[in-house]
Write a protein that holds these residues in place. Structure first.
Motif, PDB file in Angstrom:
ATOM      1  N   PHE A 168      45.905  71.440 -55.387  1.00 37.97           N
ATOM      2  CA  PHE A 168      46.805  72.659 -54.842  1.00 37.97           C
ATOM      3  C   PHE A 168      46.581  74.171 -55.281  1.00 37.97           C
ATOM      4  O   PHE A 168      47.307  75.068 -55.125  1.00 37.97           O
ATOM      5  CB  PHE A 168      48.224  72.403 -54.854  1.00 37.97           C
ATOM      6  CG  PHE A 168      48.607  70.929 -54.432  1.00 37.97           C
ATOM      7  CD1 PHE A 168      48.626  70.598 -53.179  1.00 37.97           C
ATOM      8  CD2 PHE A 168      48.621  69.939 -55.327  1.00 37.97           C
ATOM      9  CE1 PHE A 168      49.000  69.307 -52.654  1.00 37.97           C
ATOM     10  CE2 PHE A 168      49.126  68.468 -55.001  1.00 37.97           C
ATOM     11  CZ  PHE A 168      49.056  68.358 -53.466  1.00 37.97           C
TER      12      PHE A 168
ATOM     13  N   LEU B 169      58.644  78.717 -49.810  1.00 37.73           N
ATOM     14  CA  LEU B 169      58.122  77.719 -50.371  1.00 37.73           C
ATOM     15  C   LEU B 169      59.022  77.336 -51.552  1.00 37.73           C
ATOM     16  O   LEU B 169      60.244  78.140 -51.765  1.00 37.73           O
ATOM     17  CB  LEU B 169      56.551  77.765 -50.832  1.00 37.73           C
ATOM     18  CG  LEU B 169      56.288  78.512 -52.024  1.00 37.73           C
ATOM     19  CD1 LEU B 169      54.991  78.260 -52.532  1.00 37.73           C
ATOM     20  CD2 LEU B 169      56.095  80.007 -51.690  1.00 37.73           C
ATOM     21  N   TYR B 170      58.780  76.646 -52.239  1.00 37.09           N
ATOM     22  CA  TYR B 170      59.588  75.706 -53.335  1.00 37.09           C
ATOM     23  C   TYR B 170      59.019  76.054 -54.576  1.00 37.09           C
ATOM     24  O   TYR B 170      57.816  76.303 -54.736  1.00 37.09           O
ATOM     25  CB  TYR B 170      59.910  74.336 -53.139  1.00 37.09           C
ATOM     26  CG  TYR B 170      58.961  73.459 -53.136  1.00 37.09           C
ATOM     27  CD1 TYR B 170      58.492  72.701 -54.387  1.00 37.09           C
ATOM     28  CD2 TYR B 170      58.123  73.396 -52.185  1.00 37.09           C
ATOM     29  CE1 TYR B 170      57.430  71.941 -54.453  1.00 37.09           C
ATOM     30  CE2 TYR B 170      57.140  72.526 -52.182  1.00 37.09           C
ATOM     31  CZ  TYR B 170      56.447  71.644 -53.171  1.00 37.09           C
ATOM     32  OH  TYR B 170      55.708  70.829 -53.228  1.00 37.09           O
ATOM     33  N   ARG B 171      59.724  76.160 -55.645  1.00 37.67           N
ATOM     34  CA  ARG B 171      59.174  76.369 -57.151  1.00 37.67           C
ATOM     35  C   ARG B 171      59.232  74.804 -57.418  1.00 37.67           C
ATOM     36  O   ARG B 171      60.401  74.328 -57.709  1.00 37.67           O
ATOM     37  CB  ARG B 171      60.248  77.213 -57.934  1.00 37.67           C
ATOM     38  CG  ARG B 171      60.003  77.029 -59.498  1.00 37.67           C
ATOM     39  CD  ARG B 171      58.999  77.462 -59.945  1.00 37.67           C
ATOM     40  NE  ARG B 171      58.554  77.655 -61.508  1.00 37.67           N
ATOM     41  CZ  ARG B 171      58.613  76.524 -62.236  1.00 37.67           C
ATOM     42  NH1 ARG B 171      58.486  75.313 -61.817  1.00 37.67           N
ATOM     43  NH2 ARG B 171      58.482  76.989 -63.564  1.00 37.67           N
ATOM     44  N   HIS B 172      58.142  74.236 -57.842  1.00 38.32           N
ATOM     45  CA  HIS B 172      58.026  72.668 -57.925  1.00 38.32           C
ATOM     46  C   HIS B 172      58.797  72.344 -59.492  1.00 38.32           C
ATOM     47  O   HIS B 172      58.975  73.351 -60.406  1.00 38.32           O
ATOM     48  CB  HIS B 172      56.704  72.157 -57.873  1.00 38.32           C
ATOM     49  CG  HIS B 172      55.820  72.486 -59.468  1.00 38.32           C
ATOM     50  ND1 HIS B 172      55.257  73.680 -59.571  1.00 38.32           N
ATOM     51  CD2 HIS B 172      55.797  72.051 -60.579  1.00 38.32           C
ATOM     52  CE1 HIS B 172      54.792  73.946 -60.727  1.00 38.32           C
ATOM     53  NE2 HIS B 172      54.838  72.682 -61.419  1.00 38.32           N
TER      54      HIS B 172
ATOM     55  N   THR C  64      53.233  73.970 -57.123  1.00 39.08           N
ATOM     56  CA  THR C  64      53.354  75.367 -56.090  1.00 39.08           C
ATOM     57  C   THR C  64      52.895  76.655 -56.888  1.00 39.08           C
ATOM     58  O   THR C  64      52.919  77.731 -56.521  1.00 39.08           O
ATOM     59  CB  THR C  64      54.702  75.554 -55.389  1.00 39.08           C
ATOM     60  OG1 THR C  64      55.751  75.741 -56.430  1.00 39.08           O
ATOM     61  CG2 THR C  64      54.906  74.455 -54.700  1.00 39.08           C
TER      62      THR C  64
ATOM     63  N   MET D 169      49.811  78.221 -55.640  1.00 34.16           N
ATOM     64  CA  MET D 169      50.019  78.987 -54.153  1.00 34.16           C
ATOM     65  C   MET D 169      51.040  80.280 -54.385  1.00 34.16           C
ATOM     66  O   MET D 169      50.713  81.238 -53.519  1.00 34.16           O
ATOM     67  CB  MET D 169      50.781  78.017 -53.658  1.00 34.16           C
ATOM     68  CG  MET D 169      51.148  78.318 -52.074  1.00 34.16           C
ATOM     69  SD  MET D 169      49.904  77.827 -50.889  1.00 34.16           S
ATOM     70  CE  MET D 169      49.743  76.146 -51.115  1.00 34.16           C
TER      71      MET D 169
ATOM     72  N   ILE E  68      56.838  76.064 -46.457  1.00 38.33           N
ATOM     73  CA  ILE E  68      56.241  75.097 -47.348  1.00 38.33           C
ATOM     74  C   ILE E  68      57.311  74.242 -47.925  1.00 38.33           C
ATOM     75  O   ILE E  68      58.061  74.829 -48.798  1.00 38.33           O
ATOM     76  CB  ILE E  68      55.033  75.588 -48.315  1.00 38.33           C
ATOM     77  CG1 ILE E  68      54.243  76.344 -47.117  1.00 38.33           C
ATOM     78  CG2 ILE E  68      54.454  74.713 -49.076  1.00 38.33           C
ATOM     79  CD1 ILE E  68      53.204  77.019 -48.177  1.00 38.33           C
TER      80      ILE E  68
ATOM     81  N   LEU F  14      54.091  69.663 -48.772  1.00 32.49           N
ATOM     82  CA  LEU F  14      53.054  69.614 -49.595  1.00 32.49           C
ATOM     83  C   LEU F  14      53.618  68.381 -50.618  1.00 32.49           C
ATOM     84  O   LEU F  14      54.655  67.964 -50.946  1.00 32.49           O
ATOM     85  CB  LEU F  14      53.291  70.485 -50.997  1.00 32.49           C
ATOM     86  CG  LEU F  14      52.408  72.092 -50.490  1.00 32.49           C
ATOM     87  CD1 LEU F  14      52.358  72.972 -51.606  1.00 32.49           C
ATOM     88  CD2 LEU F  14      51.231  71.767 -50.038  1.00 32.49           C
TER      89      LEU F  14
END
Length: 188
Positions: free
Chosen positions: A35, A54-57, A64, A67, A123, A158
């Protein structure tokens, strides 16, 4: 016979275990290369967007961090999710992950001083997915409600390839994705 809710709970447990085992066996270099940059179809969507949510994994979720770096490099605004008692999931603009605080279920999220955002592209994380682009999330329905709130924003998942299921059971409120990106392929 299991109810749909029970089936989803069982699937969540199974696919969390699969994801944990898969990520646990990856070496650091492989994990960091996954990724790293968005594939061309996703990159085109990103380039057409002003604000990407998007998210903070966390833990074994598809990472992420790269990304977020990519979005910063190309000058796209970044919005991360925040869970609130009244609004549920909302997206807030962040300039870096340094502004994150411990939030809902100890997940890093923007604090309330960060401006609210209207994403052009979302995302999302997921626990499992299928080839019909159905997503099994954590079970709170937060992303499905956000997808409904922003119907024109493309919805991208993702995930690690090991999170693919034969079929995800769905309910009326479950909103399918437009694309799923794994470390191996793009599913549209």
């Amino acid at each position: 016979m299991n109810t749909l809710k029970e089936k989803k709970k069982i699937l969540r447990e199974e696919y969390r275990r699969r994801r944990e085992a898969f990520v646990g066996q990856l070496d650091v270099a492989s994990r960091n290369l996954s990724f790293r940059r968005p594939p061309s179809p996703l990159a085109r969507l990103i380039e057409q967007s002003q604000t990407v949510a998007l998210y903070r994994h966390v833990g074994s979720e598809a990472p992420t961090a790269r990304m977020i770096e990519y979005l910063t490099e190309i000058g796209v605004s970044i919005a991360l999710p925040r869970i609130t008692a009244d609004a549920g999931l909302e997206f807030r603009l962040v300039s870096s992950t340094d502004v994150l605080v411990t939030g809902f279920k100890d997940i890093p999220e923007p604090d309330e001083s960060c401006a609210l955002a209207e994403p052009d592209l979302i995302i999302a994380p997921l626990v499992a997915f299928d080839r019909s682009l159905h997503r099994l999330g954590q079970g709170g329905g937060h992303y499905d409600r956000s997808f409904a709130r922003y119907p024109d924003a493309p919805r991208i998942g993702l995930a690690w390839s090991v999170q693919e299921a034969d079929e995800i059971p769905t309910e009326a409120h479950d909103v399918p994705l437009h694309m799923i990106v794994t470390e191996c392929e793009i599913i549209e």
